[in-house]
Design an enzyme around this catalytic site. Sequence first.
Site, short mmCIF file in Angstrom:
data_model
loop_
_atom_site.label_atom_id
_atom_site.label_comp_id
_atom_site.label_asym_id
_atom_site.label_seq_id
_atom_site.Cartn_x
_atom_site.Cartn_y
_atom_site.Cartn_z
CB CYS A 39 49.85 40.95 38.79
SG CYS A 39 49.12 40.42 40.35
NE ARG A 68 48.88 44.74 40.34
CZ ARG A 68 49.73 44.60 41.37
NH1 ARG A 68 49.79 45.54 42.31
NH2 ARG A 68 50.48 43.52 41.50
CG ASN A 124 52.66 35.33 42.78
OD1 ASN A 124 53.27 35.30 43.84
ND2 ASN A 124 52.01 34.27 42.32
#
Length: 324
Positions: A2, A16, A79
């Site tokens: 991400c 995002r 992540n």
Amino acid sequence: MCTSIAFSAPYPLFGRNLDLETPFGQQVVATPRSFAFHFHRRPAMPHHLAMIGMATVAGGVPLYAEAMNEAGLYMAGLNFPGNAYYTPADQAAPDAVAPYELIPLVLGSCRTLKEAREILTGIDLLGIPFAPGYPLAPLHWHIADGTGALVMEVTAEGSRLYEDPVGVLTNNPPFPVQLANLTGYQTLSAAPPENRFAPGVPLPPYGQGMGAIGLPGDCSPMSRFVRAAFLKCNSIHSAGDDAVNQFFRILDAVAMVRGSVMTPEGKPDMTLYSCCADPARGVYYFKTYDNSRIHAVNLLRAPLEANTLCCWPLPGGHGFEALN
């Protein structure tokens, strides 16, 4: 995989790309002020600041990937495999917080980045999943408001809060390594290049954009960090709709095209959605991989004093507009 971006000034915007190989039941969810949040080791929060973001709703509980509250504070989980550490239940502090509880706790109780810093400093993350079938996701977090941005990482070495001067977060390696890596790109520029290689030799540029030759173009976390930081730091935009449109342009430049990145299991990692939260107007904007039209949900128009979630399923189709 991400990429999170935070513009703090002059016009704050946060958002995002969420990159994943499979959907997770995501939808836009607004949590009103009287929806009760419950925690494993902290008192329940029956009243709190309202928030909006992308979440999956499980057992009536919003599990946010990212969200912004009504005061304009933003928080996103990204992540962080191989580095994130959660304390086993029998060793965790009495006030430890499960990872999925973190966004509701911070956005529900903090109006500013300063307040978020106070609650996050030294926090212990509890290694308890939400429920069977919901494995603990290894995460680190991006937190921002109009004054700046922070990165929170909890590893086996402990909990750390880092100032984020570029307003960007991706995945591995840890944030200090990502930031130090920018040193190798400080000669890149949006301006035309200056011939320092051989000043006496005529070496005229053959096209625009040559000042940034060397900017990485692959989808690895470190390359996306560099590319997003360069684009954000050189962005020219005003406010309002122009700023929101520019924000999505930057996210597009670090998005994953389906098929360009394959997981070890042979599945395509792709940008499931991109979002932008505008605290000045209380609006959460988003678009999906299959529908590139930008959609908007206004938190301030939701029933903020209610005690039930407000959910907006993601639109299907491609969103094409026929002009004839």
